[in-house]
Design an enzyme around this catalytic site. Structure first.
Site, PDB file in Angstrom:
ATOM      1  N   ASP A 141       0.864  -1.180   0.000  1.00  0.00           N
ATOM      2  CA  ASP A 141       0.000   0.000   0.000  1.00  0.00           C
ATOM      3  C   ASP A 141       0.900   1.229   0.000  1.00  0.00           C
ATOM      4  O   ASP A 141       1.655   1.448   0.943  1.00  0.00           O
ATOM      5  CB  ASP A 141      -0.913   0.011   1.230  1.00  0.00           C
ATOM      6  CG  ASP A 141      -1.791   1.250   1.280  1.00  0.00           C
ATOM      7  OD1 ASP A 141      -2.602   1.437   0.355  1.00  0.00           O
ATOM      8  OD2 ASP A 141      -1.644   2.035   2.240  1.00  0.00           O
ATOM      9  N   GLU A 155      -1.371  -1.257  -6.166  1.00  0.00           N
ATOM     10  CA  GLU A 155      -2.591  -0.619  -6.659  1.00  0.00           C
ATOM     11  C   GLU A 155      -2.328   0.036  -8.017  1.00  0.00           C
ATOM     12  O   GLU A 155      -1.273   0.625  -8.230  1.00  0.00           O
ATOM     13  CB  GLU A 155      -3.071   0.440  -5.674  1.00  0.00           C
ATOM     14  CG  GLU A 155      -3.503  -0.105  -4.331  1.00  0.00           C
ATOM     15  CD  GLU A 155      -3.824   0.998  -3.348  1.00  0.00           C
ATOM     16  OE1 GLU A 155      -5.012   1.183  -3.017  1.00  0.00           O
ATOM     17  OE2 GLU A 155      -2.883   1.681  -2.910  1.00  0.00           O
ATOM     18  N   ASP A 179      -2.993   1.360   6.906  1.00  0.00           N
ATOM     19  CA  ASP A 179      -2.191   1.011   5.726  1.00  0.00           C
ATOM     20  C   ASP A 179      -1.927  -0.494   5.656  1.00  0.00           C
ATOM     21  O   ASP A 179      -1.922  -1.076   4.565  1.00  0.00           O
ATOM     22  CB  ASP A 179      -0.863   1.774   5.739  1.00  0.00           C
ATOM     23  CG  ASP A 179      -1.063   3.271   5.582  1.00  0.00           C
ATOM     24  OD1 ASP A 179      -2.123   3.676   5.051  1.00  0.00           O
ATOM     25  OD2 ASP A 179      -0.173   4.044   5.983  1.00  0.00           O
TER      26      ASP A 179
END
Length: 280
Positions: free
Chosen positions: A99, A183, A258
């Site tokens: 992340d 991501e 996170d």
């Protein structure tokens, strides 16, 4: 030159200007495509011969091109080959979710994280001093040209320090993992917002690019990864109490926000890997 003037006469009615002489400062690199080889600590290029160099990393595959570039008194050789050797773990069970953040460069699905050194912030005061010095000098004068070079050199140093840090972090992650799940962020769109300077300073795009040629990177849909509880699967934006604290409104599970997001990212990536294996 002839082509430049032909183009000018074809488009002169649209407000085009006459071709200009090339500026001395414009071209600072040259590319070689033939008779290139590396022998120990020497780079051999056609019509020049052997150039002594400091090798940054091993060169794998057949050399296709070499671009020699001058940057503020130093010379760099950018070598393009037909093959890249990945440095990642060969164990396909080694999978990690990341992340990305601003206060932290990344937080992984195991709870480990890397801080954001904020390189630009460290040099911000010195950059402001150099910028003020430039503004006091006569434009295009000798001292102005020297100061432009000093300012550019400082920006280059910040960029090199940032790349060095990202290289070390990405290599460490690649050596320990066969797959890295990240991501699929629209970074170019995000840098247009209020956090543009901070996002640019972190270097998400460069970090992902480095990971992609060192290990296997899988990008997943980033939607709701920070709102879903990794324990029970409940989705509620109220569960993220703060930037760092996540408390599920349904099951009450507590974790770092996170780390929770990184575990969700890992789960989505692992599902994609299983689907690919099933199809294969």
């Amino acid at each position: 030159m002839d082509l430049a003037y032909q183009k000018f006469f074809r488009t002169c009615t649209n407000g085009a200007t006459l071709p200009k002489f090339a500026k001395k400062q414009k071209y600072k690199h040259i590319t070689f495509r033939q008779r290139i080889s590396i022998k120990e600590r020497f780079l051999k290029v056609s019509k020049i011969g052997y150039l002594k160099m400091v090798i940054d990393s091993e060169v794998h595959g057949k050399i296709k091109t070499v671009t020699i570039k001058e940057e503020f008194g130093s010379f760099y050789a950018y070598i393009v080959t037909d093959g890249v050797k990945k440095t990642n773990s060969q164990d396909e069970n080694q999978i990690l979710g990341l992340d990305m953040g601003i206060s932290r460069l990344y937080t992984d699905s195991n709870g480990k994280f890397s801080i954001n050194p904020q390189h630009f912030k460290k040099y911000k005061r010195l950059l402001r001093i150099e910028g003020r010095s430039l503004s006091r000098k006569k434009k295009r004068g000798k001292n102005w040209i020297k100061q432009v070079r000093n300012l550019a050199k400082m920006h280059s140093k910040i960029s090199l320090v940032r790349k060095d840090y990202l290289n070390k972090e990405s290599t460490m992650l690649a050596r320990g993992n066969h797959f890295i799940i990240v991501e699929d962020l629209n970074i170019s769109g995000m840098v247009k917002g209020s956090l543009s300077a901070k996002i640019s300073d972190v270097g998400w795009g460069t970090f992902r690019q480095m990971l992609s040629y060192k290990t296997n990177v899988i990008a997943i849909d980033p939607r709701f990864t920070s709102q879903i509880c990794n324990d029970c699967g409940a989705k509620d934006k109220k569960s993220r109490i703060s930037q760092s604290e996540f408390v599920c409104t349904l099951c009450g599970a507590k974790s770092h926000a996170d780390e929770n997001a990184a575990k969700n990212i890992l789960g989505r990536g692992a599902a994609i890997i299983r689907e690919r294996k099933a199809i294969a």
